[in-house]
Write an enzyme that holds these catalytic residues in place. Structure first.
Site, PDB file in Angstrom:
ATOM      1  N   GLY A 203       0.819  -1.215   0.000  1.00  0.00           N
ATOM      2  CA  GLY A 203       0.000   0.000   0.000  1.00  0.00           C
ATOM      3  C   GLY A 203       0.843   1.251   0.000  1.00  0.00           C
ATOM      4  O   GLY A 203       2.040   1.195  -0.282  1.00  0.00           O
ATOM      5  N   ASN A 204       0.217   2.377   0.267  1.00  0.00           N
ATOM      6  CA  ASN A 204       0.963   3.636   0.349  1.00  0.00           C
ATOM      7  C   ASN A 204       0.369   4.516   1.444  1.00  0.00           C
ATOM      8  O   ASN A 204      -0.610   4.157   2.074  1.00  0.00           O
ATOM      9  CB  ASN A 204       0.980   4.342  -1.017  1.00  0.00           C
ATOM     10  CG  ASN A 204      -0.418   4.679  -1.483  1.00  0.00           C
ATOM     11  OD1 ASN A 204      -1.105   5.492  -0.882  1.00  0.00           O
ATOM     12  ND2 ASN A 204      -0.859   4.007  -2.549  1.00  0.00           N
ATOM     13  N   ARG A 205       0.992   5.674   1.652  1.00  0.00           N
ATOM     14  CA  ARG A 205       0.647   6.492   2.816  1.00  0.00           C
ATOM     15  C   ARG A 205      -0.478   7.488   2.577  1.00  0.00           C
ATOM     16  O   ARG A 205      -0.745   8.333   3.414  1.00  0.00           O
ATOM     17  CB  ARG A 205       1.878   7.293   3.252  1.00  0.00           C
ATOM     18  CG  ARG A 205       3.010   6.447   3.756  1.00  0.00           C
ATOM     19  CD  ARG A 205       4.165   7.352   4.173  1.00  0.00           C
ATOM     20  NE  ARG A 205       5.361   6.578   4.422  1.00  0.00           N
ATOM     21  CZ  ARG A 205       5.608   5.949   5.546  1.00  0.00           C
ATOM     22  NH1 ARG A 205       4.730   6.003   6.531  1.00  0.00           N
ATOM     23  NH2 ARG A 205       6.714   5.260   5.694  1.00  0.00           N
TER      24      ARG A 205
END
Ligand SMILES: Cc1cc2nc3c(=O)[nH]c(=O)nc-3n(C[C@H](O)[C@H](O)[C@H](O)COP(=O)(O)O)c2cc1C
Length: 415
Positions: A203-205
């Protein structure tokens, strides 16, 4: 500012107490005008105590002050939350049988309705026509949220979160232009998750704050908004249709579907470039020795795909492929305006310019990641690159400011 908070007899009347607090705590002078039946849900003492003003439902109290005229005339904003089917009908037909409806007739300030009712009532042709009439006359009618209603039912008809209604009112009072009225826009927000197994993902932030600010400001500027939200844990923006997705493939599907008849698409979501080639059916076990390598495959480039679809449609219609101000009108190949986002860590502008040219979008919002900016913070600073125009610098400030700059540029292209 002087705000009249109209409360009609919906089960969600208790939520208007929170809305009232949001207004008073931010320094507004609020007069609460309930309907007679609304007092069955929340009593007069609650409204009087929370607002610090006397509360009455009819035009015969305090007649020497002519309240049936005065309240509406003096208001800077009238907001009715919840607005029942009954009040919408009365307002649409100009009935004036109590203090709330006379106030609605005498108000010359912006009027916001936040309807809440069962789905059947909301979708009934009578209510649909009343809402259309009110909108035609310039009132802002916030589409209800989808969710749990009274009892066991779910569907469209739920009162949006009071904080989100307040946000819309705040922007209306700030005089935000209604330059997206009648326009359909799609906004993607958040960050995609690419499953490795049933419990893990890549995923990412991205928190979704920027995309949600875009959706909220677009609603406030009058647009019909579909918000495609990837893994965002924020309250739904009032008035936006929210489609929840998890992966890049799901996001692609939702964005392409929603943008088929949209005027503008803003891709603020952080979409994974790659996904695991295989999603394991059961949890990957820790093994002795070397970790297992993860094979990745490319995800579709949604922004480039939107640009390519538009280019092909415009070509078929015999119009040039280079988007520019005015090029969008009358082409019949939506989405007319495509906006991308690029979060960069190095060579921010050079990478952004290259991406704008490569993707064929109209605007590219380039922001530098880090230093308390971009992911998960309420502030942002960015450069908006404009196809065929000069870049626009947006100094550090609330994400709503950047959103407003983007919508201003989008609206200019939709003229
Ligand atoms: C328990 C209960 C819940 C209700 N909830 C709603 C509602 O959410 N929306 C609505 O339009 N009407 C709702 N109604 C119906 C209205 O209360 C009714 O139409 C009333 O006459 C409206 O009065 P007003 O519009 O003057 O406030 C509800 C009625 C009851 C008894």
């Amino acid at each position: 500012m002087r705000v009249v908070l109209g409360v009609s007899a919906g089960i969600a009347a208790y939520k208007a107490c929170e809305l009232l607090r949001l207004f008073t705590e931010s320094g507004h002078e609020v007069r609460v005008v309930p309907t007679r039946d609304a007092l069955r849900f929340v009593g007069e003492p609650t409204w009087a105590a929370l607002s610090g003003h006397p509360v009455t439902v009819d035009v015969w109290d305090g007649v020497h002050e002519v309240p049936h005229v005065r309240l509406g005339q003096q208001a800077d904003l009238v907001v009715v939350a919840p607005a029942t089917a009954d009040v919408l009908a009365k307002a649409a037909h100009g009935l004036a049988g109590d203090l709330l409806t006379t106030t609605l007739l005498t108000a010359r300030c912006p009027v916001v309705f936040a309807p809440a009712m069962h789905t059947e009532m909301w979708e009934h042709p009578a209510t649909v026509a009343n809402v259309a009439t009110l909108r035609e006359r310039g009132s802002i009618v916030i589409d209800p949220a989808v969710g749990r209603l009274t009892g066991v039912d779910t569907g469209p008809g739920r009162l949006p979160d009071p904080a989100e209604i307040f946000e819309i009112c705040r922007t209306v009072m700030a005089g935000r232009p209604r330059d997206l009225e009648g326009r359909k826009v799609v906004v993607s927000a958040g960050g995609t998750r690419e499953a490795l197994d049933p419990v893990r993902f890549l995923g990412n932030r991205s928190s979704g704050l920027q995309g949600y600010a875009l959706a909220r400001t677009a609603v406030a500027r009058g647009a019909e908004v579909t918000l495609v939200a990837a893994n965002v844990s924020l309250p739904d923006p009032a008035g936006a249709k929210v489609v929840r997705v998890e992966s890049a493939l799901e996001l692609r599907e939702a964005v392409l579907t929603a943008s088929a008849d949209a005027d503008a698409v803003v891709m603020a979501a952080a979409v994974a470039d790659f996904r695991p080639a295989v999603r394991r059916e059961s949890k990957i076990k820790k093994r002795d020795g070397e970790p297992e390598p993860i094979e990745l495959v490319k995800n579709p480039d949604i922004l480039a795909e939107l640009g390519e679809r538009r280019r092909a449609a415009r070509q078929a219609a015999g119009v040039g492929s280079v988007p520019g101000p005015g090029a969008s009108s009358g082409v019949g190949a939506p989405p007319y305006v495509i906006v991308g986002f690029a979060a960069e860590t190095d060579d921010v502008l050079a990478n952004g310019q290259a991406k704008l040219a490569r993707k064929g979008c109209d605007l590219l919002v380039v922001n530098q990641v880090g230093e308390g900016l971009a992911f998960g913070t309420p502030d942002n600073a960015a450069t908006v690159l404009v196809a065929g125009g000069s870049p626009v610098e947006v100094p550090r400030g609330p994400k709503e400011d950047l959103a407003d700059t983007v919508w201003g540029l989008v609206a200019a292209r939709l003229v």
